[in-house]
Design a protein around this motif. Structure first.
Motif, short mmCIF file in Angstrom:
data_model
loop_
_atom_site.label_atom_id
_atom_site.label_comp_id
_atom_site.label_asym_id
_atom_site.label_seq_id
_atom_site.Cartn_x
_atom_site.Cartn_y
_atom_site.Cartn_z
N ALA A 277 0.84 -1.20 0.00
CA ALA A 277 0.00 0.00 0.00
C ALA A 277 0.87 1.25 0.00
CB ALA A 277 -0.93 -0.01 1.21
N PHE A 278 1.67 1.38 -1.04
CA PHE A 278 2.59 2.51 -1.19
C PHE A 278 2.09 3.31 -2.39
CE2 PHE A 278 6.36 4.94 -1.76
CZ PHE A 278 7.16 4.81 -0.63
N SER A 279 1.70 4.53 -2.13
CA SER A 279 0.99 5.34 -3.13
C SER A 279 1.65 5.36 -4.50
CB SER A 279 0.84 6.77 -2.59
OG SER A 279 0.17 7.59 -3.52
N SER A 280 2.95 5.68 -4.55
CA SER A 280 3.62 5.83 -5.84
C SER A 280 3.87 4.50 -6.54
CB SER A 280 4.95 6.59 -5.67
OG SER A 280 5.83 5.89 -4.82
N TYR A 281 3.67 3.37 -5.84
CA TYR A 281 3.83 2.06 -6.46
C TYR A 281 2.48 1.49 -6.93
CZ TYR A 281 8.25 2.09 -3.78
OH TYR A 281 9.47 2.42 -3.22
N LEU A 282 1.40 2.24 -6.68
CA LEU A 282 0.06 1.76 -7.02
C LEU A 282 -0.55 2.47 -8.22
CD1 LEU A 282 -1.51 1.34 -3.45
CD2 LEU A 282 -0.61 -0.45 -4.94
N LYS A 286 -2.24 9.29 -10.37
CA LYS A 286 -2.96 9.85 -9.21
C LYS A 286 -1.98 10.33 -8.14
CE LYS A 286 -6.69 8.01 -7.41
NZ LYS A 286 -7.67 7.03 -6.87
N HIS A 287 -0.95 9.54 -7.90
CA HIS A 287 0.03 9.89 -6.87
C HIS A 287 0.70 11.22 -7.19
CE1 HIS A 287 3.39 9.62 -4.06
NE2 HIS A 287 4.18 9.91 -5.08
N GLU A 288 1.15 11.39 -8.41
CA GLU A 288 1.89 12.60 -8.77
C GLU A 288 1.01 13.83 -8.74
OE1 GLU A 288 3.83 11.77 -12.48
OE2 GLU A 288 5.42 10.59 -11.52
N ALA A 289 -0.25 13.70 -9.20
CA ALA A 289 -1.18 14.83 -9.16
C ALA A 289 -1.47 15.24 -7.72
CB ALA A 289 -2.47 14.46 -9.89
N ARG A 290 -1.73 14.27 -6.90
CA ARG A 290 -2.02 14.55 -5.48
C ARG A 290 -0.77 15.09 -4.78
NH1 ARG A 290 -6.54 14.55 -1.84
NH2 ARG A 290 -5.77 14.09 0.24
N ASN A 291 0.38 14.49 -5.06
CA ASN A 291 1.62 14.86 -4.41
C ASN A 291 2.00 16.31 -4.73
OD1 ASN A 291 3.59 13.76 -2.62
ND2 ASN A 291 5.08 13.84 -4.28
N ALA A 347 -8.66 19.62 -4.32
CA ALA A 347 -7.59 18.64 -4.12
C ALA A 347 -7.80 17.41 -5.00
CB ALA A 347 -7.54 18.22 -2.65
N PRO A 348 -6.79 16.98 -5.76
CA PRO A 348 -6.91 15.76 -6.57
C PRO A 348 -7.14 14.55 -5.67
CG PRO A 348 -4.98 17.05 -7.21
CD PRO A 348 -5.47 17.63 -5.93
N PRO A 349 -7.85 13.54 -6.14
CA PRO A 349 -8.10 12.36 -5.31
C PRO A 349 -6.81 11.65 -4.94
CG PRO A 349 -8.71 11.92 -7.59
CD PRO A 349 -8.43 13.40 -7.49
N ALA A 350 -6.79 11.10 -3.73
CA ALA A 350 -5.62 10.37 -3.26
C ALA A 350 -5.68 8.92 -3.71
CB ALA A 350 -5.54 10.44 -1.74
N VAL A 351 -4.54 8.29 -3.83
CA VAL A 351 -4.48 6.84 -4.07
C VAL A 351 -5.11 6.17 -2.85
CG1 VAL A 351 -2.95 4.85 -4.38
CG2 VAL A 351 -2.41 7.03 -5.49
N ASN A 352 -6.00 5.22 -3.09
CA ASN A 352 -6.78 4.67 -1.98
C ASN A 352 -6.83 3.15 -1.98
OD1 ASN A 352 -8.60 3.99 -4.02
ND2 ASN A 352 -9.87 5.79 -3.69
N VAL A 353 -7.62 2.60 -1.06
CA VAL A 353 -7.71 1.15 -0.89
C VAL A 353 -8.20 0.47 -2.16
CG1 VAL A 353 -8.92 -0.69 0.37
CG2 VAL A 353 -7.97 1.24 1.62
N SER A 354 -9.07 1.13 -2.90
CA SER A 354 -9.55 0.56 -4.15
C SER A 354 -8.40 0.37 -5.15
CB SER A 354 -10.64 1.45 -4.76
OG SER A 354 -11.11 0.90 -5.98
#
Length: 432
Positions: A277-282, A286-291, A347-354
């Protein structure tokens, strides 16, 4: 007339019985998805194979019996129903010299000591160190939480192969031969950046290290080494291997993830990949936009707290004191920043459980349910929306139930597969 009365009585009884059956069926409560997920979550043993530690959180006054800002600690494990945490002896890469190995050895021993101190002195009534799958089940049945030890980077072992036995005796049950940077044992995945390699896979010392781990019953972790090193590990190892915290490269093209060729080799080997569950590996996009959006938010929070933040690439260059200060404040800054944007519609959506379970779905489809597991990399950069710390662990099970996974399948994903590999590795060691 007698037959007519008998027929009437039979019809009446049948009608009454049918009505009662229907009434019973109608009033029987239906289990909701949430209730089903909670029942399963409480029943299976939940294992997270990668949680980093800071030795400053293992003292008499500050420790995991408290609900610290750390993503993993005992209160949060209780709240989220996380049963087993693999606590990590992590050492960053340094020069391949005797001086570097000596310095790294102290770091590794400090972390081994911290984990033993938690289990044996600070909270022996709440958590116990497990060395086998039988230990895991026994400790879990006793009502305590379970700790296990993984080593992220064999760099502090130096060139003395007898140190593998030393680490085993201290409780290490998986070891990665490299981290971010080539070690004396193996090339790292980071070599992809500029195609610079030391060994084109494993060094001769690394091949001997594989033999030692096989003999001792230590699982070989392939999450950080290079693809070629991973292929050579599978070819050399007499036992199944694991990826303690990696995801599917087909869904997210990051060098830390495994491509389909690697995953199919892993399946053939009998191993398991612990989806992370590592955002940039998923989800890179989405990760870059949110980050990018959150960077300014985190900066403002850090300024208000008089805290210095660093890019991930800069952390390795920090002094030990600077690293301690950074990691002590990182989680706090991140948490406050996330709270600030909860009502921010821009805020852009975060990488999530889905997004996380999308990788699980892909992996299960490609290599089968018996070769996939779950991990977070908490306190090492991991954590996503919905599973931001151990207190939210139930949300993972809930999403799995929503996706149609059965109780048996969820038990495998949450740890049964990992324990099966550990059993096989330890059984093979006895034959060597």
């Amino acid at each position: 007339m007698k037959n007519k009365h008998a027929l009437y009585f039979t019809v009446l009884i049948t009608t009454l019985l049918f009505s009662c059956k229907n009434e019973t069926k109608e009033v029987k409560p239906t289990e909701t998805i949430e209730e089903k997920a909670l029942r399963i979550h409480n029943k299976v043993i939940t294992i997270d194979t990668h949680n980093d530690i800071n030795v400053d959180n293992f003292t008499d006054s500050i420790n995991y019996t408290q609900r610290l800002e750390t993503q993993i600690n005992l209160p949060k494990m209780e709240e989220g129903g996380l049963d087993v945490t693999w606590l990590i002896v992590y050492t960053g890469q340094d020069s391949l010299t005797a001086f570097g190995y000596e310095k790294a050895t102290k770091n590794a021993m400090d972390k081994f000591d911290a984990i033993h101190r938690l289990c044996e002195q600070i909270a022996p009534d709440k958590i116990e160190l497990a060395l086998s799958s039988d230990d895991v089940k026994r400790i879990h049945d006793s009502g305590k939480k379970v700790a296990m030890i993984g080593v992220e980077n064999a760099y502090p072992i130096g060139e003395d192969l007898s140190n593998f036995k030393k680490y085993y005796d201290l409780g290490a049950r998986y070891i990665s031969l490299a981290h971010n940077g080539h070690s004396q044992f193996s090339d790292s995945n980071t070599g992809e950046k500029d195609s610079t390699w030391l060994y084109n896979g494993l060094s001769d010392l690394g091949k001997k290290g594989i033999e030692e781990m096989n003999k001792l019953g230590i699982m070989i972790d392939i999450s950080h080494p290079s693809k070629e090193a991973m292929k050579q590990m599978i070819a050399s190892s007499k036992a199944p291997i694991i990826a303690s915290h990696s995801s599917a490269r087909a869904l997210c093209d990051h060098s830390r993830n495994l491509d389909d060729e690697q995953l199919l080799l892993l399946k053939e080997n009998g191993g398991v990949v612990q989806t992370v569950a590592f955002s940039s590996y998923l989800n890179t996009k989405k990760h870059e936009a949110r980050n990018a959006y959150m960077k300014d938010i985190y900066s403002k929070v850090a300024d208000s707290l008089d805290v210095t933040l660093y890019e991930r690439s800069e952390i390795g260059k920090l002094t030990d004191n600077e690293k301690k200060a950074f990691f002590a404040n990182y989680t706090k800054v991140k948490k406050l920043g996330e709270e600030l944007v909860t009502t921010d519609t821009n805020a852009p959506p975060a990488v999530n459980v889905s997004d996380f379970i999308d990788h699980v779905d892909y992996l299960v489809e490609l290599i089968g349910i018996d070769h996939v597991g779950l991990s977070s990399d908490f306190d090492g950069g991991g954590g996503i929306e919905g599973w931001s710390d151990a207190s939210e662990t139930f949300n993972v099970t809930l999403e799995l139930v929503k996706r149609g996974y059965s109780e048996e399948e969820i038990a495998k994903l949450w740890g049964a597969n990992l324990l099966r590999v550990l059993d096989e590795v330890q059984a093979i060691s006895k034959t060597l």
